[in-house]
Write an enzyme that holds these catalytic residues in place. Sequence first.
Site, mmCIF file in Angstrom:
data_model
loop_
_atom_site.group_PDB
_atom_site.id
_atom_site.type_symbol
_atom_site.label_atom_id
_atom_site.label_comp_id
_atom_site.label_asym_id
_atom_site.label_seq_id
_atom_site.Cartn_x
_atom_site.Cartn_y
_atom_site.Cartn_z
ATOM 1 N N SER A 101 0.825 -1.203 0.000
ATOM 2 C CA SER A 101 0.000 0.000 0.000
ATOM 3 C C SER A 101 0.866 1.262 0.000
ATOM 4 O O SER A 101 1.694 1.439 -0.890
ATOM 5 C CB SER A 101 -0.948 -0.046 1.203
ATOM 6 O OG SER A 101 -2.003 0.875 1.055
ATOM 7 N N ASP B 219 -5.815 -4.626 -1.405
ATOM 8 C CA ASP B 219 -4.694 -4.061 -0.655
ATOM 9 C C ASP B 219 -3.783 -5.149 -0.078
ATOM 10 O O ASP B 219 -4.239 -6.099 0.546
ATOM 11 C CB ASP B 219 -5.250 -3.191 0.481
ATOM 12 C CG ASP B 219 -4.209 -2.278 1.093
ATOM 13 O OD1 ASP B 219 -3.268 -2.791 1.716
ATOM 14 O OD2 ASP B 219 -4.357 -1.054 0.966
#
Length: 355
Positions: free
Chosen positions: A60, A212
Amino acid sequence: MTGRRQRRVPQVKGLAGPKAEKSVNLALQGGGAHGAFTWGVLDAILADGRIAIEAMTGASAGAMNAVVLAEGWLDGGADGARTALENFWRRISVDGKYGGSERSLIDTMLGAWSNGHPPGLIWFEMFSKMASPYDVNPLNINPLRGVISDLIDFDKVRGCADVNLFIAATNVRTGKIRVFTRQELTADHLMASACLPMLFQAVEIDGQAYWDGGYMGNPALYPLFYEAQGDDILLVQINPLERRELPTNARAIQDRLNEITFNASLLRELRAIAFVNRLIDAGKLSTSDYKRVLMHRIDGGAPLAQLTSSSRLRAEWDFLLRLRDMGRNAAKRWLKRNYDAIGKQGTVDLKDAID
């Protein structure tokens, strides 16, 4: 013939400036806007100049920081990397320039998240339980993609043999982690690593859907065991492992659940490191077959822990600068106390971290 003997400078691998005599592998956590803390840590390390970076692993926001640093280094060494990181965080701030329609859409979706106003956050969470990004964002517009495409030359990054990059994403269908290497990186891989499923549609890569990377590897440490020569791993941790206060309201409970979820995989890997290190120290495993990891950590301590998990979605420039300065100060303190230990011993009490 006599004369002054020149000091021998050890050979270091990775992104190394002229003063670098030691090298580390960086493990960069994700955490939305709190990744600006990591920006500050990296900025201080680059400015110090004594440490080379052999490899970076991230998820991320950690993945964004890693790739932006690598691309900036290729353009101008340490100073180029520092400039690239500042440009990236400036562009993704609410004061930056995403682009008209994309900026308007994301402002609408996030409501008052950008300034941390609780009613906006509560409204969006309620709305996201009734409608998905496939409903409210059918064109799958993500303003971050434009920033990444503008700032990063992926052909150049893929061709950089001086540093290894490992970017984590979560396979939606299997629930397993997928780690992408530098040689395969595109904008899609970074978008996958930062794809929060309540905001954006899953990113499709080679027929697989990804969310993610923080869900399954925040960050993934194991690539550094196998693909990096150096033993030192420096973890930049932005999600607190422990909180003294018991969460008792809905917002605090959800925040703590998010922190626990995004730290779970990290704790498992720290336990594995501690276990292998104990067996090596006891003579039950050979260092010719197993790596004795020297673990280090920079975290924000109390100042960063005082911020709520939901503040990871704040994007005002002043807030990002505040986080950057926290990171700079934390890194300078760490370097002062622990630089001499690099290459010799870990500076994290793993037993305390995992028990």
